[in-house]
Design a protein around this motif. Structure first.
Motif, PDB file in Angstrom:
ATOM      1  N   LYS A 105       5.653   1.851 -16.315  1.00 54.68           N
ATOM      2  CA  LYS A 105       6.403   2.000 -15.063  1.00 54.68           C
ATOM      3  C   LYS A 105       5.495   2.085 -13.833  1.00 54.68           C
ATOM      4  O   LYS A 105       5.761   2.833 -12.882  1.00 54.68           O
ATOM      5  CB  LYS A 105       7.331   3.217 -15.129  1.00 54.68           C
ATOM      6  N   MET A 106       4.424   1.326 -13.858  1.00 54.16           N
ATOM      7  CA  MET A 106       3.570   1.213 -12.677  1.00 54.16           C
ATOM      8  C   MET A 106       4.308   0.411 -11.605  1.00 54.16           C
ATOM      9  O   MET A 106       4.989  -0.561 -11.919  1.00 54.16           O
ATOM     10  CB  MET A 106       2.252   0.510 -13.057  1.00 54.16           C
ATOM     11  N   PRO A 107       4.199   0.778 -10.340  1.00 54.58           N
ATOM     12  CA  PRO A 107       4.855   0.017  -9.265  1.00 54.58           C
ATOM     13  C   PRO A 107       4.439  -1.451  -9.288  1.00 54.58           C
ATOM     14  O   PRO A 107       3.277  -1.766  -9.565  1.00 54.58           O
ATOM     15  CB  PRO A 107       4.362   0.715  -7.989  1.00 54.58           C
ATOM     16  N   LYS A 108       5.410  -2.323  -8.986  1.00 53.95           N
ATOM     17  CA  LYS A 108       5.167  -3.759  -9.119  1.00 53.95           C
ATOM     18  C   LYS A 108       3.991  -4.226  -8.267  1.00 53.95           C
ATOM     19  O   LYS A 108       3.201  -5.079  -8.697  1.00 53.95           O
ATOM     20  CB  LYS A 108       6.414  -4.548  -8.742  1.00 53.95           C
ATOM     21  N   ALA A 109       3.843  -3.693  -7.071  1.00 50.02           N
ATOM     22  CA  ALA A 109       2.727  -4.108  -6.208  1.00 50.02           C
ATOM     23  C   ALA A 109       1.393  -3.769  -6.855  1.00 50.02           C
ATOM     24  O   ALA A 109       0.442  -4.567  -6.802  1.00 50.02           O
ATOM     25  CB  ALA A 109       2.849  -3.428  -4.842  1.00 50.02           C
ATOM     26  N   ASP A 110       1.324  -2.595  -7.500  1.00 51.86           N
ATOM     27  CA  ASP A 110       0.092  -2.194  -8.189  1.00 51.86           C
ATOM     28  C   ASP A 110      -0.137  -3.054  -9.425  1.00 51.86           C
ATOM     29  O   ASP A 110      -1.289  -3.384  -9.756  1.00 51.86           O
ATOM     30  CB  ASP A 110       0.166  -0.722  -8.583  1.00 51.86           C
ATOM     31  N   VAL A 111       0.949  -3.414 -10.115  1.00 52.51           N
ATOM     32  CA  VAL A 111       0.835  -4.285 -11.284  1.00 52.51           C
ATOM     33  C   VAL A 111       0.262  -5.628 -10.877  1.00 52.51           C
ATOM     34  O   VAL A 111      -0.669  -6.155 -11.506  1.00 52.51           O
ATOM     35  CB  VAL A 111       2.204  -4.476 -11.972  1.00 52.51           C
ATOM     36  N   ASP A 112       0.807  -6.212  -9.805  1.00 51.61           N
ATOM     37  CA  ASP A 112       0.336  -7.525  -9.345  1.00 51.61           C
ATOM     38  C   ASP A 112      -1.147  -7.480  -8.970  1.00 51.61           C
ATOM     39  O   ASP A 112      -1.911  -8.399  -9.286  1.00 51.61           O
ATOM     40  CB  ASP A 112       1.161  -7.978  -8.135  1.00 51.61           C
ATOM     41  N   LYS A 113      -1.537  -6.381  -8.330  1.00 57.55           N
ATOM     42  CA  LYS A 113      -2.939  -6.244  -7.936  1.00 57.55           C
ATOM     43  C   LYS A 113      -3.839  -6.120  -9.160  1.00 57.55           C
ATOM     44  O   LYS A 113      -4.897  -6.772  -9.236  1.00 57.55           O
ATOM     45  CB  LYS A 113      -3.092  -5.009  -7.044  1.00 57.55           C
ATOM     46  N   ARG A 114      -3.416  -5.323 -10.141  1.00 56.35           N
ATOM     47  CA  ARG A 114      -4.214  -5.137 -11.352  1.00 56.35           C
ATOM     48  C   ARG A 114      -4.313  -6.434 -12.153  1.00 56.35           C
ATOM     49  O   ARG A 114      -5.382  -6.772 -12.687  1.00 56.35           O
ATOM     50  CB  ARG A 114      -3.602  -4.033 -12.202  1.00 56.35           C
ATOM     51  N   VAL A 115      -3.207  -7.156 -12.269  1.00 58.34           N
ATOM     52  CA  VAL A 115      -3.210  -8.428 -13.006  1.00 58.34           C
ATOM     53  C   VAL A 115      -4.161  -9.414 -12.344  1.00 58.34           C
ATOM     54  O   VAL A 115      -4.932 -10.115 -13.028  1.00 58.34           O
ATOM     55  CB  VAL A 115      -1.787  -9.017 -13.094  1.00 58.34           C
ATOM     56  N   LYS A 116      -4.149  -9.464 -11.021  1.00 56.74           N
ATOM     57  CA  LYS A 116      -5.057 -10.362 -10.303  1.00 56.74           C
ATOM     58  C   LYS A 116      -6.513  -9.990 -10.589  1.00 56.74           C
ATOM     59  O   LYS A 116      -7.366 -10.864 -10.807  1.00 56.74           O
ATOM     60  CB  LYS A 116      -4.766 -10.286  -8.802  1.00 56.74           C
ATOM     61  N   GLU A 117      -6.797  -8.693 -10.606  1.00 55.20           N
ATOM     62  CA  GLU A 117      -8.157  -8.232 -10.913  1.00 55.20           C
ATOM     63  C   GLU A 117      -8.576  -8.663 -12.311  1.00 55.20           C
ATOM     64  O   GLU A 117      -9.714  -9.108 -12.521  1.00 55.20           O
ATOM     65  CB  GLU A 117      -8.216  -6.702 -10.807  1.00 55.20           C
ATOM     66  N   MET A 118      -7.657  -8.516 -13.280  1.00 50.22           N
ATOM     67  CA  MET A 118      -7.973  -8.871 -14.661  1.00 50.22           C
ATOM     68  C   MET A 118      -8.193 -10.370 -14.824  1.00 50.22           C
ATOM     69  O   MET A 118      -9.087 -10.814 -15.552  1.00 50.22           O
ATOM     70  CB  MET A 118      -6.851  -8.401 -15.591  1.00 50.22           C
ATOM     71  N   LEU A 119      -7.372 -11.171 -14.138  1.00 45.48           N
ATOM     72  CA  LEU A 119      -7.532 -12.626 -14.207  1.00 45.48           C
ATOM     73  C   LEU A 119      -8.893 -13.045 -13.649  1.00 45.48           C
ATOM     74  O   LEU A 119      -9.561 -13.933 -14.193  1.00 45.48           O
ATOM     75  CB  LEU A 119      -6.409 -13.315 -13.440  1.00 45.48           C
ATOM     76  N   GLN A 120      -9.305 -12.393 -12.564  1.00 48.24           N
ATOM     77  CA  GLN A 120     -10.621 -12.690 -11.991  1.00 48.24           C
ATOM     78  C   GLN A 120     -11.727 -12.245 -12.939  1.00 48.24           C
ATOM     79  O   GLN A 120     -12.736 -12.948 -13.108  1.00 48.24           O
ATOM     80  CB  GLN A 120     -10.770 -11.989 -10.636  1.00 48.24           C
ATOM     81  N   LEU A 121     -11.513 -11.108 -13.576  1.00 50.38           N
ATOM     82  CA  LEU A 121     -12.526 -10.549 -14.474  1.00 50.38           C
ATOM     83  C   LEU A 121     -12.817 -11.493 -15.639  1.00 50.38           C
ATOM     84  O   LEU A 121     -13.979 -11.687 -16.018  1.00 50.38           O
ATOM     85  CB  LEU A 121     -12.053  -9.196 -14.999  1.00 50.38           C
ATOM     86  N   LEU A 151      -8.084  -9.835 -24.155  1.00 49.64           N
ATOM     87  CA  LEU A 151      -9.062  -8.891 -23.630  1.00 49.64           C
ATOM     88  C   LEU A 151      -8.589  -8.319 -22.290  1.00 49.64           C
ATOM     89  O   LEU A 151      -8.655  -7.108 -22.060  1.00 49.64           O
ATOM     90  CB  LEU A 151     -10.413  -9.590 -23.466  1.00 49.64           C
ATOM     91  N   ALA A 152      -8.087  -9.192 -21.413  1.00 48.09           N
ATOM     92  CA  ALA A 152      -7.600  -8.738 -20.104  1.00 48.09           C
ATOM     93  C   ALA A 152      -6.432  -7.775 -20.263  1.00 48.09           C
ATOM     94  O   ALA A 152      -6.350  -6.761 -19.554  1.00 48.09           O
ATOM     95  CB  ALA A 152      -7.181  -9.942 -19.264  1.00 48.09           C
ATOM     96  N   ARG A 153      -5.527  -8.081 -21.195  1.00 49.55           N
ATOM     97  CA  ARG A 153      -4.392  -7.188 -21.421  1.00 49.55           C
ATOM     98  C   ARG A 153      -4.858  -5.828 -21.942  1.00 49.55           C
ATOM     99  O   ARG A 153      -4.321  -4.783 -21.563  1.00 49.55           O
ATOM    100  CB  ARG A 153      -3.418  -7.826 -22.421  1.00 49.55           C
ATOM    101  N   SER A 154      -5.880  -5.834 -22.800  1.00 51.44           N
ATOM    102  CA  SER A 154      -6.404  -4.580 -23.342  1.00 51.44           C
ATOM    103  C   SER A 154      -7.083  -3.739 -22.264  1.00 51.44           C
ATOM    104  O   SER A 154      -7.059  -2.510 -22.316  1.00 51.44           O
ATOM    105  CB  SER A 154      -7.404  -4.871 -24.464  1.00 51.44           C
ATOM    106  N   LEU A 155      -7.697  -4.408 -21.280  1.00 48.34           N
ATOM    107  CA  LEU A 155      -8.430  -3.699 -20.235  1.00 48.34           C
ATOM    108  C   LEU A 155      -7.555  -3.311 -19.047  1.00 48.34           C
ATOM    109  O   LEU A 155      -7.957  -2.471 -18.230  1.00 48.34           O
ATOM    110  CB  LEU A 155      -9.588  -4.565 -19.729  1.00 48.34           C
ATOM    111  N   ALA A 156      -6.378  -3.922 -18.937  1.00 48.53           N
ATOM    112  CA  ALA A 156      -5.536  -3.738 -17.750  1.00 48.53           C
ATOM    113  C   ALA A 156      -5.162  -2.274 -17.525  1.00 48.53           C
ATOM    114  O   ALA A 156      -5.076  -1.809 -16.382  1.00 48.53           O
ATOM    115  CB  ALA A 156      -4.288  -4.598 -17.848  1.00 48.53           C
ATOM    116  N   LYS A 157      -4.950  -1.518 -18.597  1.00 50.63           N
ATOM    117  CA  LYS A 157      -4.541  -0.115 -18.467  1.00 50.63           C
ATOM    118  C   LYS A 157      -5.743   0.819 -18.261  1.00 50.63           C
ATOM    119  O   LYS A 157      -5.594   2.026 -18.200  1.00 50.63           O
ATOM    120  CB  LYS A 157      -3.756   0.312 -19.700  1.00 50.63           C
ATOM    121  N   ARG A 158      -6.919   0.210 -18.158  1.00 48.43           N
ATOM    122  CA  ARG A 158      -8.161   0.941 -17.923  1.00 48.43           C
ATOM    123  C   ARG A 158      -8.348   2.096 -18.919  1.00 48.43           C
ATOM    124  O   ARG A 158      -8.433   3.265 -18.541  1.00 48.43           O
ATOM    125  CB  ARG A 158      -8.209   1.464 -16.490  1.00 48.43           C
TER     126      ARG A 158
END
Length: 383
Positions: free
Chosen positions: A125-141, A165-172
């Protein structure tokens, strides 16, 4: 004072040599039984923060069970598991600050790359704006920005591995668990991905725990390796130490290629040791600090690349030399592996780098040669 490392080290990082360093992950006398089968047997292990640690062993040795207990998918029969000093007993998997990347990747086939990465974040239940930002970070990573809208079936094996790997790291998570993560990749891509994982782990300053049966994979990536067999850790040390100074025949034979010459300790003066080989009918000189006595049965383990072959007998102090006959040759391109017969039904291997294209008088089949190595090239094994 930290001990001097054996061989090259990947980075100046050795908290295991500092008694003041706290454990990040600790398995304390952990046993796991499935009925009458003991998968993990009274095992204790300490892993440090930011360490890349490998559990290495054959099928059924207990390495995956150990990882699953840390993740919370299995409960220990006895013993305790701690993370940052907290006992994990009773904490469900979804409440543990760890994430696991499986060999199969387990991607949702109906979801795009970005939605696969976002799934766990939305579940929390992370806010959608934060989700979009995190997903973008993971895609770049993981360098998959151009593939964000693709479905898993439109990706290569290596790209799927990066999505997982990105999905595993997304939740930090505090710890990333990797269960045979590169098993589905071809050799070249596997080697490239190993280097990428190492760089990623250092950049993120995270703790990685990988389960693998691939010794080359463990040797390449890990700061330390725990070699496992029958639910126990036989040796836990840096890759170079395990390779150069194995503590048992199992470890010596499991890691890399090895020649083992059986014998009996015939002389010991400090770290100057002689081993009498009944097969060779000769005494072999070894330099090693080890607790053995004259008369003890032992074996000399020597890596093939440390054995030299020549037509003439090498002369000089500190050199062991035995006669032999070239029985077979395996040309591998970069190296040639010589199988040398040194006694009836006894052969050893010598690896020779092919540093030039042409050799005026190459050593070939059936040649009578001398096999030699330095006194400090081999290791005495007593178990």
């Amino acid at each position: 004072m930290a001990k001097k490392p054996i061989g090259p080290v990947r980075r100046a990082f050795a908290p295991w040599d500092d008694p003041a360093q706290p454990a990040f992950i600790e398995f304390r006398n952990v046993t796991k039984r499935f009925g009458d089968f003991v998968a993990v047997d009274d095992l204790s292990l300490t892993i440090y923060e930011r360490e890349f640690h490998a559990l290495l062993g054959g099928s059924g040795c207990g390495k995956t069970t150990l990882m699953r207990m840390l993740a919370g998918f299995e409960n220990p029969t006895s013993g305790q598991i701690f993370l940052e000093g907290q006992d994990l007993a009773g904490i469900p998997p979804y409440r543990r600050p760890v994430n696991m990347m499986f060999q199969s990747y387990a991607l949702f086939p109906h979801m795009s790359v970005e939605k696969n990465i976002a799934f766990g974040l939305l579940q929390d239940k992370m806010p959608k704006a934060d989700v979009d930002k995190r997903v973008k970070e993971m895609l770049q990573l993981v360098k998959l920005e151009p593939f964000a809208k693709r479905k898993p079936h439109q990706l290569s094996g290596g790209q799927k591995q990066r999505v997982a790997l990105a999905r595993s790291l997304a939740k930090r998570p505090k710890v990333l668990l990797l269960d045979e993560p590169l098993g589905a990749l071809d050799k070249k891509l596997r080697e490239e991905t190993q280097l990428e994982l190492m760089t990623l782990q250092e950049d993120l300053r995270m703790t990685f725990l990988i389960v693998t049966h691939d010794q080359e994979e463990a040797m390449t990536m890990a700061d330390r390796i725990s070699v496992m067999d029958h639910g126990r850790i036989l040796q836990n040390d840096t890759p170079a130490t395990i390779y150069e100074m194995p503590n048992s025949r199992f470890v010596a034979e499991f890691i890399g290629d090895i020649n083992i010459l059986e014998g009996q300790i015939s002389k010991k003066e400090g770290d100057q040791i002689q081993l009498f080989s009944s097969v060779l009918g000769d005494h072999l000189d070894i330099v090693q600090s080890i607790d053995v006595n004259v008369g003890d049965k032992a074996a000399l383990a020597i890596r093939p690349e440390k054995m030299r072959i020549s037509f003439d007998k090498p002369e000089g102090p500190g050199i062991n030399a035995i006669p032999g006959e070239v029985w077979d040759i395996a040309y591998m391109g970069d190296v040639s592996i010589y199988h040398i017969k040194i006694a009836e039904a006894v052969t050893v291997r010598s690896i020779v780098a092919n540093t030039t294209r042409l050799v005026e008088r190459p050593i070939t089949w059936d040649d009578k040669i001398w096999l030699s190595w330095n006194r400090d090239a081999g290791v005495i094994l007593t178990r």
